[in-house]
Each structure stands twice: as C-alpha cells, then as structure tokens.
Design a protein around this motif. Structure first.
Motif, PDB file in Angstrom:
ATOM      1  N   ALA A 296       0.879  -1.177   0.000  1.00  7.49           N
ATOM      2  CA  ALA A 296       0.000   0.000   0.000  1.00  7.49           C
ATOM      3  C   ALA A 296       0.910   1.220   0.000  1.00  7.49           C
ATOM      4  CB  ALA A 296      -0.877   0.005   1.240  1.00  7.49           C
ATOM      5  N   HIS A 297       0.572   2.214  -0.806  1.00 12.50           N
ATOM      6  CA  HIS A 297       1.368   3.452  -0.854  1.00 12.50           C
ATOM      7  C   HIS A 297       0.402   4.596  -0.569  1.00 12.50           C
ATOM      8  CE1 HIS A 297       4.056   6.576  -2.284  1.00 12.50           C
ATOM      9  NE2 HIS A 297       5.029   5.674  -2.225  1.00 12.50           N
ATOM     10  N   VAL A 298       0.578   5.224   0.596  1.00 15.11           N
ATOM     11  CA  VAL A 298      -0.449   6.131   1.096  1.00 15.11           C
ATOM     12  C   VAL A 298       0.143   7.494   1.447  1.00 15.11           C
ATOM     13  CG1 VAL A 298      -2.352   6.284   2.772  1.00 15.11           C
ATOM     14  CG2 VAL A 298      -1.380   4.054   2.237  1.00 15.11           C
ATOM     15  N   SER A 299      -0.541   8.579   1.022  1.00 13.96           N
ATOM     16  CA  SER A 299      -0.113   9.924   1.430  1.00 13.96           C
ATOM     17  C   SER A 299      -1.090  10.468   2.464  1.00 13.96           C
ATOM     18  CB  SER A 299      -0.098  10.873   0.238  1.00 13.96           C
ATOM     19  OG  SER A 299       0.833  10.439  -0.702  1.00 13.96           O
ATOM     20  N   PHE A 300      -0.520  11.161   3.450  1.00 14.84           N
ATOM     21  CA  PHE A 300      -1.324  11.755   4.518  1.00 14.84           C
ATOM     22  C   PHE A 300      -1.110  13.256   4.466  1.00 14.84           C
ATOM     23  CE2 PHE A 300      -0.025   7.525   5.711  1.00 14.84           C
ATOM     24  CZ  PHE A 300      -1.179   6.949   6.218  1.00 14.84           C
ATOM     25  N   GLU A 301      -2.129  13.989   4.029  1.00 14.74           N
ATOM     26  CA  GLU A 301      -2.019  15.450   3.939  1.00 14.74           C
ATOM     27  C   GLU A 301      -1.493  16.054   5.244  1.00 14.74           C
ATOM     28  OE1 GLU A 301      -5.683  17.670   3.161  1.00 14.74           O
ATOM     29  OE2 GLU A 301      -5.685  16.601   1.231  1.00 14.74           O
ATOM     30  N   ARG A 302      -0.664  17.052   5.138  1.00 12.98           N
ATOM     31  CA  ARG A 302      -0.129  17.798   6.285  1.00 12.98           C
ATOM     32  C   ARG A 302       0.631  16.909   7.280  1.00 12.98           C
ATOM     33  NH1 ARG A 302      -4.092  19.550   9.300  1.00 12.98           N
ATOM     34  NH2 ARG A 302      -5.733  18.529   8.164  1.00 12.98           N
ATOM     35  N   CYS A 303       1.351  15.941   6.759  1.00 11.36           N
ATOM     36  CA  CYS A 303       2.162  15.064   7.619  1.00 11.36           C
ATOM     37  C   CYS A 303       3.424  14.681   6.881  1.00 11.36           C
ATOM     38  CB  CYS A 303       1.419  13.753   7.867  1.00 11.36           C
ATOM     39  SG  CYS A 303       0.460  13.724   9.333  1.00 11.36           S
ATOM     40  N   GLU A 304       4.563  14.891   7.475  1.00 11.93           N
ATOM     41  CA  GLU A 304       5.786  14.418   6.815  1.00 11.93           C
ATOM     42  C   GLU A 304       5.926  12.917   7.020  1.00 11.93           C
ATOM     43  OE1 GLU A 304       9.567  16.053   7.237  1.00 11.93           O
ATOM     44  OE2 GLU A 304       9.094  17.728   5.930  1.00 11.93           O
ATOM     45  N   GLY A 305       6.184  12.197   5.927  1.00  8.73           N
ATOM     46  CA  GLY A 305       6.356  10.747   6.017  1.00  8.73           C
ATOM     47  C   GLY A 305       7.481  10.384   6.976  1.00  8.73           C
ATOM     48  N   ALA A 306       8.563  11.189   6.938  1.00  6.06           N
ATOM     49  CA  ALA A 306       9.725  10.898   7.796  1.00  6.06           C
ATOM     50  C   ALA A 306       9.343  10.996   9.272  1.00  6.06           C
ATOM     51  CB  ALA A 306      10.860  11.858   7.470  1.00  6.06           C
ATOM     52  N   GLY A 307       8.481  11.967   9.598  1.00  8.25           N
ATOM     53  CA  GLY A 307       8.017  12.124  10.975  1.00  8.25           C
ATOM     54  C   GLY A 307       7.118  10.967  11.373  1.00  8.25           C
ATOM     55  N   LEU A 308       6.241  10.589  10.451  1.00  7.74           N
ATOM     56  CA  LEU A 308       5.335   9.465  10.730  1.00  7.74           C
ATOM     57  C   LEU A 308       6.128   8.194  10.997  1.00  7.74           C
ATOM     58  CD1 LEU A 308       2.408   9.701   8.127  1.00  7.74           C
ATOM     59  CD2 LEU A 308       2.271   9.883  10.620  1.00  7.74           C
TER      60      LEU A 308
END
Ligand SMILES: Cc1ncc(COP(=O)(O)O)c(C=O)c1O
Length: 393
Positions: A296-308
C-alpha cells in the motif's frame, strides 16, 4: 512489534531455515568434489534450481544463482553492454527503475551509451506509447524494465513491452525482484530474455539471488573463475543459501497456486479502506488494479512521512517512506516524481508492505497507531502543508 516493511526485506520462512541448516555443518562439502558427500550437495543445488525454475516456468538450465538481486541486474546489464557495445546501440529503460538498474545504466551513459528513460502515467505504469516510439527510433540494443515497482507495488505491462521489443529484435531484461513469489510468472508466456530474482523479497535469506537466461541468448559472464554455474557465474556455490532460495521458491509457488496470497491482499485492502475512511486527507497512490498483493502506498495530507515513520517506530510499527534505499534522505522519490505526484504529497507518503505473516490483528493495530501518529504530527506541525517537523516523541 508489527513489521510492515516487506518490500525492504522479508523474514526468513522457518521451513527455509530448517532446510538450510544441514548445509552448514553436516553437508558442507564442495559440490565440485568427486566423493559421494559432494554429490549429495550437488543434488541439493540441482533440486533448488528446479524449484526456482518451476516458480517462473523456466527450464532448470536457464537458472543461474547469484549473490543478490543487485548482482543479477548488474550481471545482465553489463553483459548486454559488452555484447552490444556503445557505438552501435542505445539502451531503453524506465524512469521508475530501482537504483540497481538506474546506476548501471548511468555508468553506461558515462562511457558514451545513449540511455533513453521511459516515463509512467499518474498510476505509476509504464507509458507504452513512449516505449514503442523509443523502440522504433534509433537502433537499440537492449531494454530493461521492471516487472513490479518496489515503492508502489504497481505491476508494469511487461508482456506488451516485451512483445514490442521482440518486434524490433531488442533484447529484453526485466528486474522482477518485487514480482517473483508474489504473482504468477511464466516465462513461457512472457518472452523476456533475462529476468532478475532476489531471495530476500520472498522469505529466503538476504545475499542470494538468481537470473533467468532464456536458452540460446548471448551472455558474457561478469565473474569468471572455476566455471561453476556452467561458466556463467564462477565461485564456489553458496550452498545453504541456494537451498534456502529453492525452498522459498517452492513455498511461494504452492501459495500462488492455491491463491493463498489473496489473504495478504485482503489485509492490505482492509488497511487502505480503514485509513481512507477514518483519517481525513488520505490519498492512495498507484494503480488499484495492477499491483502486487503486498503493498500500500499512502499519502497523509499535512504530515511528513519521515516524521510518521519515527512516531510509528516508537509505537512499534515498522514501515518505510518511499523505498528503503531512500530512507534518511529528505528528497521525494524519483518514482513519485515520475508519476507527477507533488513534492508535498510525495514527502507525506508511506510505503506499508505486507507478507503472509501479517495478521488481521496486526493490521488493525497498525491502523490505530497510524491514526494516532497522524493526529499527533498534524497537531505539532499545525497550519497548512508540510511544515518543519519539530517534536517526535
Ligand atoms: C526492484 C528491486 N530491484 C533490485 C533490488 C536489489 O535487490 P538486492 O537487495 O537483493 O540486491 C531491490 C531491493 O530492494 C528491488 O526492490
């Protein structure tokens, strides 16, 4: 801990470990030796070769064992480069290839080859029109296109690309490292000339791979020496790992035949559904129709992937931003850029990848932890868009 980074590597299957163990201390003999113990080891290698061949519909003699997927890609590409030479031909590849193809192609470019890179559409699939045009253009020696992408899991139109290449008598290599063991592959039906395999993507250990060389193709060995692997890859065989690869190939073949991977896709789909329904501003990237069951490849608005990634790691969930090789770098991945995804969306994405060991309970627990992490990060980052990540704990 919940492991959802199976495109980076997979756990070695317990049956694979069991199959390998006798070949360290008990059957340690050199397969080239003339006494009976050597023959036992030789037989084990032959059986493993048979299993790998069966997994992709090949003949045993068309399979050559290598040290890893990167070696497989390099071996094929460097052989093709030597055979075709830089003066008479150019090379066609894709923009979304793994660095184990991109870098060897770059090295060819550095010494004068013309390298043509084909793009993909918004779903991450090869632009076949571009590929067709490239094949019909200047004289081309060979093409290399991946079967499934490591970041998005998107399956490429390899059958069509391969047929186009055939029409133009262009040798065709595919990096099938993220496809083998996950989806049915039959080289009798898809006429690739060369195909790369890596064991650690389907529950064999790291450090073992293979190439498929179609009978009759020209091939120049990269590693010469004692003539093992029919002279195509010298070096005393890594017997235990070859046995492990064979056993993993068998387990995967049976799983594919019995449609057991449907369970992996069901967990992936469940996670995607829950994330989309329970978190605002979620985008699922890549083709929904053409993809391996594991990703699954998912983007989360207003969130840095690195932080997540860091917050999730702290809460016991292992995922990846972009591809494993990109982690640590703050650049959006070349794959997402090629798909036309905005820098902001690219930087706010996670690759969440599954295996048959992932349970529904783990999937649900991961969803809960992702929800919490997204909420926390959005609170910390505030405002619109991807802001600086200040606090992770
Ligand atoms: C598509 C693809 N090609 C090549 C490789 C390299 O394989 P290995 O790690 O066995 O060298 C990987 C591993 O991430 C991959 O995903």
């Amino acid at each position: 801990m919940i492991y959802l980074d199976n495109h980076a590597t997979t756990a070695v299957h317990p049956e694979v470990v069991e199959a390998m163990l006798p070949f360290f201390a008990e059957y340690y003999h050199n397969p080239s030796s003339g006494y009976r113990a050597g023959k036992t080891v030789q037989k084990a290698i032959a059986e493993a070769r048979g299993e790998v061949a069966q997994l992709i519909g090949a003949k045993e003699e068309e399979v050559v064992f290598t040290g890893c997927g990167t070696e497989s890609n390099n071996m094929v590409l460097k052989s093709l480069a030597r055979i075709y030479g830089r003066k008479t031909s150019r090379v066609i590849t894709g923009e979304i290839e793994h660095s184990a193809v991109l870098r060897p192609c770059q090295a060819m470019e550095d010494v004068g080859f013309e390298v043509h890179r084909c793009g993909v559409d918004a779903e991450g699939r090869l632009d076949l029109g571009q590929f067709k045009e490239a094949c019909a253009g200047a004289e081309t020696g060979f093409a290399s296109l991946m079967w499934a992408n490591n970041e998005t899991g998107v399956i490429q139109p390899i059958t069509e690309a391969c047929e186009i290449a055939r029409e133009h008598e262009i040798a065709f290599h595919t990096d099938a490292i993220q496809a083998v063991g996950k989806i049915p592959i039959d080289v009798k039906e898809v006429p690739v000339d060369f195909l790369s395999i890596s064991g650690h993507k389907f529950h064999a250990p790291k450090g073992i791979g293979a190439i498929y060389l179609r009978e009759g193709v020209r091939f120049e060995p990269l590693i010469r020496g004692g003539g093992q692997e029919d002279g195509r890859r010298s070096g005393t065989e890594n017997v235990a790992y070859i046995v492990g690869l064979g056993r993993a190939a068998k387990i995967m073949r049976v799983a594919i035949e019995k449609d057991r991977h449907a369970g992996i896709a069901a967990n992936r789909d469940h996670l995607e559904k829950r994330l989309s329904e329970e978190i605002e501003g979620v985008t699922l990237n890549g083709s929904r129709e053409h993809r391996v069951p594991t990703c699954a490849h998912v983007s989360f608005e207003r969130c840095e992937g690195a932080g997540l990634l860091i917050l999730l790691d702290e809460s016991g969930v292992m995922v990846s931003t972009g591809s494993a090789c990109m982690t640590g770098k703050q650049q959006p991945s070349h794959v997402q850029m090629a798909m036309g995804i905005s820098t902001e969306q690219a930087k706010s994405s996670l690759r969440i990848s599954f295996s048959s060991f992932t349970t529904r309970e783990e999937t649900d627990e991961a969803v809960e932890k992702i929800k919490k992490a997204v909420k926390k990060l959005r609170q910390v980052q505030g405002g619109d868009g991807v802001g600086p990540v200040m606090v992770y704990s």
